[in-house]
Motif scaffolding. Structure first.
Motif, mmCIF file in Angstrom:
data_model
loop_
_atom_site.group_PDB
_atom_site.id
_atom_site.type_symbol
_atom_site.label_atom_id
_atom_site.label_comp_id
_atom_site.label_asym_id
_atom_site.label_seq_id
_atom_site.Cartn_x
_atom_site.Cartn_y
_atom_site.Cartn_z
ATOM 1 N N SER A 1 60.159 50.756 54.282
ATOM 2 C CA SER A 1 61.067 49.686 54.710
ATOM 3 C C SER A 1 62.481 50.224 54.905
ATOM 4 C CB SER A 1 61.118 48.564 53.680
ATOM 5 O OG SER A 1 59.837 48.071 53.407
ATOM 6 N N ILE A 2 62.881 51.163 54.038
ATOM 7 C CA ILE A 2 64.248 51.680 54.120
ATOM 8 C C ILE A 2 64.507 52.290 55.502
ATOM 9 C CG2 ILE A 2 65.792 53.491 53.262
ATOM 10 C CD1 ILE A 2 64.692 52.946 50.479
ATOM 11 N N ILE A 3 63.523 53.065 56.022
ATOM 12 C CA ILE A 3 63.754 53.630 57.355
ATOM 13 C C ILE A 3 63.099 52.766 58.438
ATOM 14 C CG2 ILE A 3 64.173 56.008 56.650
ATOM 15 C CD1 ILE A 3 61.294 56.614 57.370
ATOM 16 N N ASN A 4 62.800 51.531 58.079
ATOM 17 C CA ASN A 4 62.266 50.560 59.036
ATOM 18 C C ASN A 4 61.021 51.060 59.766
ATOM 19 O OD1 ASN A 4 62.080 48.191 60.415
ATOM 20 N ND2 ASN A 4 64.236 48.173 61.059
ATOM 21 N N MET A 5 60.073 51.600 59.001
ATOM 22 C CA MET A 5 58.838 52.115 59.615
ATOM 23 C C MET A 5 57.595 51.401 59.077
ATOM 24 S SD MET A 5 59.083 56.193 60.251
ATOM 25 C CE MET A 5 57.401 56.364 59.760
ATOM 26 N N ILE A 6 57.750 50.126 58.737
ATOM 27 C CA ILE A 6 56.596 49.351 58.278
ATOM 28 C C ILE A 6 55.685 49.079 59.475
ATOM 29 C CG2 ILE A 6 55.936 47.051 57.443
ATOM 30 C CD1 ILE A 6 56.971 48.814 55.264
ATOM 31 N N PRO A 7 54.377 49.412 59.363
ATOM 32 C CA PRO A 7 53.485 49.135 60.485
ATOM 33 C C PRO A 7 53.413 47.637 60.761
ATOM 34 C CG PRO A 7 52.238 49.798 58.543
ATOM 35 C CD PRO A 7 53.683 50.010 58.221
ATOM 36 N N SER A 8 53.743 47.267 61.995
ATOM 37 C CA SER A 8 53.790 45.844 62.317
ATOM 38 C C SER A 8 53.069 45.586 63.631
ATOM 39 C CB SER A 8 55.246 45.413 62.438
ATOM 40 O OG SER A 8 55.354 44.189 63.108
ATOM 41 N N PRO A 9 52.105 44.661 63.687
ATOM 42 C CA PRO A 9 51.509 43.969 62.571
ATOM 43 C C PRO A 9 50.711 44.930 61.693
ATOM 44 C CG PRO A 9 50.228 43.573 64.567
ATOM 45 C CD PRO A 9 51.391 44.400 64.957
ATOM 46 N N PRO A 10 50.387 44.580 60.467
ATOM 47 C CA PRO A 10 50.505 43.283 59.811
ATOM 48 C C PRO A 10 51.809 43.124 59.030
ATOM 49 C CG PRO A 10 49.192 44.726 58.460
ATOM 50 C CD PRO A 10 49.632 45.537 59.643
ATOM 51 N N GLY A 11 52.609 44.199 58.937
ATOM 52 C CA GLY A 11 53.766 44.138 58.050
ATOM 53 C C GLY A 11 54.977 43.511 58.707
#
Ligand SMILES: Nc1ncnc2c1ncn2[C@@H]1O[C@H](COP(=O)(O)OP(=O)(O)OP(=O)(O)O)[C@@H](O)[C@H]1O
Ligand SMILES: [Mg+2]
Lengths: 308, 328
Positions: free
Chosen positions: B55-65
């Motif tokens: 999350s800090i480097i904004n790399m959450i896989p989306s979707p589903p995150g």
């Protein structure tokens, strides 16, 4: 690497030997023979014919004689097309099938990979759904339906392309529709294959590393994803190429292409031993050489494979 | 470590929307990171450590995150509001990452040189040749023997420990402000773990890099980290200076964790302590203290409400009703 190529190449020889031997005997053990059909020939005439083609000799003797001829590049006379040799028949038909097959496969590879990449990168969006529906159609609708539909649309309605034919005034326009038809199932398969493997690589740890390094998404895909993801497509190319060349019987009849497909079927029905053998040999040669080429290309792409 | 705060995580919430419901992997997380500090994040599997760092480097896989809320201020700027282009200039440059499994974190199809040089040319504007020299220098610092030769090899020609050294060299090659190491040694065997941790400590203190070190191991934390966050079910149970927490853990979960570390100097006949029960499923958690089913000191309020944060002074914070006098 050179050593590996040479060794791998030499291993083609025993493979071809086994193929020739097996098919020689298998064909002969099948019921019937080239001269046993239709009306009965008088016994004396039959004996003469058999003698002429050395078929009165013992089986091992015939085999040795045939093998020797093949080594000298001579596939012998055709038993049914009396005016031509097998070499001539193959030389007339195989190149047409190879041209048709290569064009179809090239179409399938480029379109398939392109569509595969697009739908993987647009997963679960309309581009993906559209592409994958097209792929399902390509895999499930038989060629004898796709072919006539294309003829109807592009030849009868739009009048852009000739309905059928091969060499002649319209060449190479005559090539387009049959190649398109033939490429369709292969295109569909390659699109699905590359989509699946790109999606898998996109989720891999090393792609996460590449993104964490700050690379642009386009650089991530081009540099880090494609090489690994397209390996399965490369290994599929060997069997696909040989399949597409002989698998074109339907397309050849729909579009009246003088290719190898029709002769292949006819020769098998006729028990035209020499013609069958010639086709089997040339066909297997293409198959093993293609697989050989794929192995080499694969080795260049995947550094983990070492050739010692 | 200085007083300057370079990274400030404020009330970060990262949720995953899956078929079974909403996974609140990180739910209201806050901490500060100072220049040159080494911050440890410990917690059981599934407590949200990796999700925090992605999350800090904004790399959450989306979707589903999806990052549902909060701020991540790097040098005062909110990374969650930056354009992709701006954040790419920070990734691998100002904030770089090392991952758990060195066997799969390097691209098997590309030479080490290609993978290192692309980062350096991208962020430092060096040409290929200078970048390669820089990469070789970093490999040498990371303890790779004959780096001039090995840089042209492929990852499979390196052992696991060597690959993690390569990852360290690569992640420090742009002289980042922050290095995030997500269980950098869990996949390695014990003797190599110590070497890799030593290397990380030495290089980052030499370069003045702040480190966020994620780990399961309290032993590693005790040896490496100035400060510590103890995570439980996507939230912080307790945070503060490492030595203070070890000397006097406040949260019952931290107390359990510290008690469950095997010790050679304590009675040998005793059974090892372990916290009873299982970590909670973070799907659709009710608004209670997530630790109460496993806690020995539960009170009524624990089942009704998530504890507010109590400031214990000198940088120590705990989320537990035991220390909260206003309610009860
Ligand atoms: N891509 C995802 N899709 C759905 N849920 C996810 C995803 N990634 C993480 N989660 C969920 O988020 C929660 C926290 O995961 P996280 O990977 O941060 O745990 P962790 O503390 O790093 O654990 P470990 O020590 O095992 O690495 C887990 O419950 C996990 O199931
Ligand atoms: Mg993790």
């Amino acid at each position: 690497m050179t050593k590996f190529i040479i060794r791998r190449f030499l291993s083609l020889i025993p493979t071809m030997f086994v193929i020739i031997t097996l098919s020689f005997f298998l064909i002969r053990f099948a019921p019937g023979g080239p001269f046993s059909s239709e009306k009965k020939l008088p016994e004396a005439v039959l004996q003469n014919i058999l003698k002429k083609y050395h078929m009165d000799e013992s089986m091992p003797m015939q085999y040795l004689r045939y093998f020797n001829d093949v080594l000298h590049g001579d596939f012998g006379p055709s038993y049914k097309y009396k005016e031509s040799t097998v070499n001539e028949l193959i030389a007339q038909s195989f190149p047409n099938s190879i041209v048709l097959g290569s064009v179809a496969l090239a179409l399938a590879v480029f379109a398939g990979i392109g569509v595969g990449i697009t739908s993987a990168l647009r997963q679960n969006r309309w581009q993906d759904y559209l592409a994958m529906s097209l792929a399902v159609i390509g895999i499930s609708v038989p060629l004898f339906v796709i072919g006539p539909v294309l003829q109807l649309a592009f030849s009868m309605q739009l009048k852009w392309l000739p309905v059928s034919g091969w060499y002649g005034r319209k060449w190479p326009l005559t090539l387009i529709l049959p190649a398109l038809t033939l490429s369709f199932p292969y295109f569909a398969y390659i699109a699905r294959l590359s989509r699946a493997s790109i999606l898998e690589v996109l989720r891999s740890d090393y792609v996460r590393t590449a993104r964490a390094k700050g690379l642009k998404e386009s650089a991530v895909v081009l540099k880090h994803v494609l090489k690994g993801a397209l390996l399965p497509v490369v290994s599929y190319l060997g069997p696909a190429f040989s399949g597409i060349i002989t698998g074109s019987i339907v397309v050849e009849s729909v579009f009246v292409v003088p290719g190898v497909g029709r002769i292949f079927v006819q020769s098998a029905l006729n028990r035209d031993y020499t013609l069958i053998m010639g086709e089997v040999i040339v066909y297997s040669l293409i198959l093993v050489v293609m697989n050989f080429a794929v192995d080499i290309v694969y080795g260049f792409l995947d550094p983990r494979i070492s050739y010692k | 470590m200085t007083d300057e705060v370079i990274l400030q995580v404020k009330n970060l919430r990262t949720y995953f929307h899956v078929d079974e419901g909403v996974v609140k992997a990180v739910d209201g997380l806050s901490f500060d990171l100072h220049r040159g500090e080494t911050l440890g994040i410990v917690g059981e599997s599934g407590s949200g450590k990796s999700v925090t760092n992605l999350s800090i480097i904004n790399m959450i896989p989306s979707p589903p995150g999806k990052i549902a809320g909060g701020e991540v201020l790097f040098m005062g700027k909110d990374m969650l509001k930056m354009s992709t282009n701006d954040i790419r200039k920070i990734r691998g440059n100002k904030i770089s990452m090392i991952f758990q499994d060195p066997m799969t974190s390097l691209n098997p199809f590309l030479r080490i040189s290609t993978q290192m040089i692309e980062t350096i040319t991208l962020h430092q504007g060096l040409d290929e040749k200078a970048a390669k020299a820089k990469a070789i220098e970093m490999l040498k610092l990371a303890g790779i023997p004959s780096p001039e030769k090995r840089i042209d090899q492929y990852p499979h020609q390196f052992s696991g420990g060597m690959r993690q050294r390569v990852m360290i060299a690569m992640s420090l090659s742009c002289d980042p402000e922050i290095l995030i190491a997500d269980e950098p040694t869990s996949a390695l065997d014990v003797t190599i773990q110590a070497q890799i941790l030593d290397l990380m400590r030495e290089l980052t203190s030499r370069l003045g890099t702040a480190v966020i070190l994620i780990t399961h191991s309290l032993g590693v934390v005790a040896g490496m980290c100035d400060n510590l966050c103890v995570m439980y079910a996507g939230r912080i149970a307790e945070r503060g200076a490492t030595d203070k927490i070890f000397a006097d853990p406040k949260h019952p979960y931290t107390q359990g964790l510290i008690k469950s570390v095997p010790r050679l100097d304590k009675a040998s006949g005793d059974r090892l302590f372990s916290i009873r029960g299982q970590p909670p499923n973070v799907i659709d958690l009710p608004d209670c203290c997530p630790f109460y089913p496993r806690c020995d000191r539960t009170m009524d309020i624990c089942k009704r409400k998530y504890p507010t944060t109590t400031d214990l002074g000198s940088g120590r914070f705990v989320n537990c009703w035991l220390y909260n006098s206003e309610e009860k």
